[in-house]
Scaffold this active site. Structure first.
Site, PDB file in Angstrom:
ATOM      1  N   ASP A  77       0.819  -1.205   0.000  1.00 25.78           N
ATOM      2  CA  ASP A  77       0.000   0.000   0.000  1.00 25.78           C
ATOM      3  C   ASP A  77       0.856   1.260   0.000  1.00 25.78           C
ATOM      4  OD1 ASP A  77       0.737  -0.871   2.631  1.00 25.78           O
ATOM      5  OD2 ASP A  77      -0.604   0.625   3.480  1.00 25.78           O
ATOM      6  N   GLU A 139      -0.049  -1.409   5.668  1.00 26.98           N
ATOM      7  CA  GLU A 139       0.994  -0.974   6.598  1.00 26.98           C
ATOM      8  C   GLU A 139       0.859   0.513   6.907  1.00 26.98           C
ATOM      9  OE1 GLU A 139       4.933   0.688   7.798  1.00 26.98           O
ATOM     10  OE2 GLU A 139       3.691   1.178   6.050  1.00 26.98           O
ATOM     11  N   GLU A 164      11.938  -1.359   3.815  1.00 31.03           N
ATOM     12  CA  GLU A 164      11.596   0.059   3.956  1.00 31.03           C
ATOM     13  C   GLU A 164      12.799   0.926   3.564  1.00 31.03           C
ATOM     14  OE1 GLU A 164       8.831   1.552   4.665  1.00 31.03           O
ATOM     15  OE2 GLU A 164       7.556   0.203   5.837  1.00 31.03           O
TER      16      GLU A 164
END
Length: 390
Positions: A77, A139, A164
């Site tokens: 997302d 998330e 990330e």
């Protein structure tokens, strides 16, 4: 299909997650695209609906067999966006200034394209331990995708890297985040006679004093020099109460956040807050509600001498760091895996107009991921079939 082509397709598929229904999207198209690429490569692909969240899915793709292995994890997302502040279409991958621009390029659809590119070099290589590519939902809003996986005890691996954006520097710890609501309910009445009501705003004033005392206590008790802000923080974010200066305030609501350090338990923190504010409510005969605005993200830490940390430090040439932003790491760690956060791009490029992935990060990222696969999936011996304890 190359990295650029894969990323362009992922970027073109909106998958915004948001607490606002006006913004929230399904991530099904992104999950289906990843499955479409991974299945022909020989991955066994599982698409898992997130319970209670229609249109939201996790994906677990496994190459090879066995109870151990390496998990390369990312969320599918993105955050909402303001198109008027973008120089190009957020859903079209645009190259300029040696960068790829688009919503999710660094946070974090780009990681999937790079992980798949790295994995493609091992399709004909016998794996001693499996390679797992994990894609999660939501998330950026609720973390419910990762939470559902942890509750289901799936997937099982030994090591997990969450891609990330960290500038390809390993991160082994981060603070947690809690967002809380405190409500005092009293009785309205004419302000000329305080005995006619029970003032919720005055009760909140006393409670805020107690909260700030708790903050001082926690900051005196807990400190971690790995973080730029070395102590836990509490921010009083917004307050609403009353409706007129000559009416006794009948309702007052405070929203605040806490950022606990590793080693601080969120349930214990909430209980300390309740123990501090409840006597004030009872003394003033005020109703009290105290509840999370969302379930929160626990603080995270992997030991400095863990094998995954040492390998990533050796491969990158950087010592593992601590960051202030929260990730899905606590839930993967709950599954019994050594977990680390490391991916291309930088956090200050995420959640911004004209989000981008610097092209100088692409080849090094593929190289590092390839070496991780080589180390943990090819060179590492098969492990005991007994799964790790969560």
């Amino acid at each position: 299909m190359g990295v650029q082509q894969m990323l362009a397709r992922l970027i073109s598929q909106p998958s915004i997650s948001s607490a606002s229904p006006d913004w929230d999207h399904s991530n099904e198209a992104v999950i289906q695209t990843l499955a479409e690429w991974l299945e022909p490569m020989g991955f066994a692909v599982e698409t898992l609906p997130v319970p209670g969240m229609p249109g939201k899915y996790n994906l677990v793709a496994t190459l090879g067999q066995g109870p151990g292995g390496l998990v390369l994890s990312g969320h599918t997302d993105t955050v909402p966006f303001d198109e008027s502040r973008w120089q190009s279409d957020p859903f079209t991958l645009t190259e300029r200034d040696d960068r790829w621009y688009g919503l999710g390029t660094c946070d974090m659809k780009g990681f999937f394209a790079l992980a798949i590119e790295a994995a493609s070099a091992f399709l004909d290589t016998p794996l001693q331990q499996p390679l797992i590519i994990l894609a999660t939902a939501d998330e950026e809003s609720s973390m419910n995708g990762a939470r559902a996986l942890a509750e289901a005890g799936h997937p099982r691996g030994r090591y997990a890297v969450i891609g990330e954006p960290t500038g390809l520097k390993p991160v082994r710890m981060h603070k947690g985040i809690m967002m809380e609501r405190l409500v005092f309910e009293g009785q309205s009445g004419h302000s000329s006679d305080p005995s006619l009501g029970r003032n919720a705003l005055e009760g909140m004033h006393a409670a805020i004093g107690g909260l700030l005392e708790l903050r001082d206590q926690w900051q005196a008790q807990y400190s971690n020099p790995n973080f730029r802000v070395q102590v836990p923080t509490m921010n009083l974010g917004c307050i609403h109460g009353g409706d007129n200066p000559n009416r006794i305030c009948a309702n007052c609501e405070l929203h605040f956040d806490l950022r606990p350090l590793p080693g601080m338990d969120m349930d214990a923190l909430r209980q300390s807050i309740l123990d501090r504010v409840s006597p004030e409510a009872e003394r003033r005969e005020l109703g009290l509600r105290f509840e999370p605005l969302f379930d929160g993200v626990p603080p995270f830490e992997t030991d400095a001498d863990a094998e995954l940390v040492r390998v990533c430090e050796r491969l990158t040439g950087h010592s593992a760091e601590a960051v202030a932003f929260a990730t899905e790491a606590p839930w993967l760690q709950k599954l019994g895996m050594e977990t680390l956060v490391m991916g291309p791009g930088h956090i200050d490029q995420a959640h911004q107009p004209d989000e981008y992935l610097d092209l100088s990060q692409v080849k090094p990222a593929v190289d590092i991921l390839s070496r991780l696969i080589q180390h943990f999936c090819v060179d590492s011996p098969a492990v005991d079939p007994k799964p790790p304890s969560p």
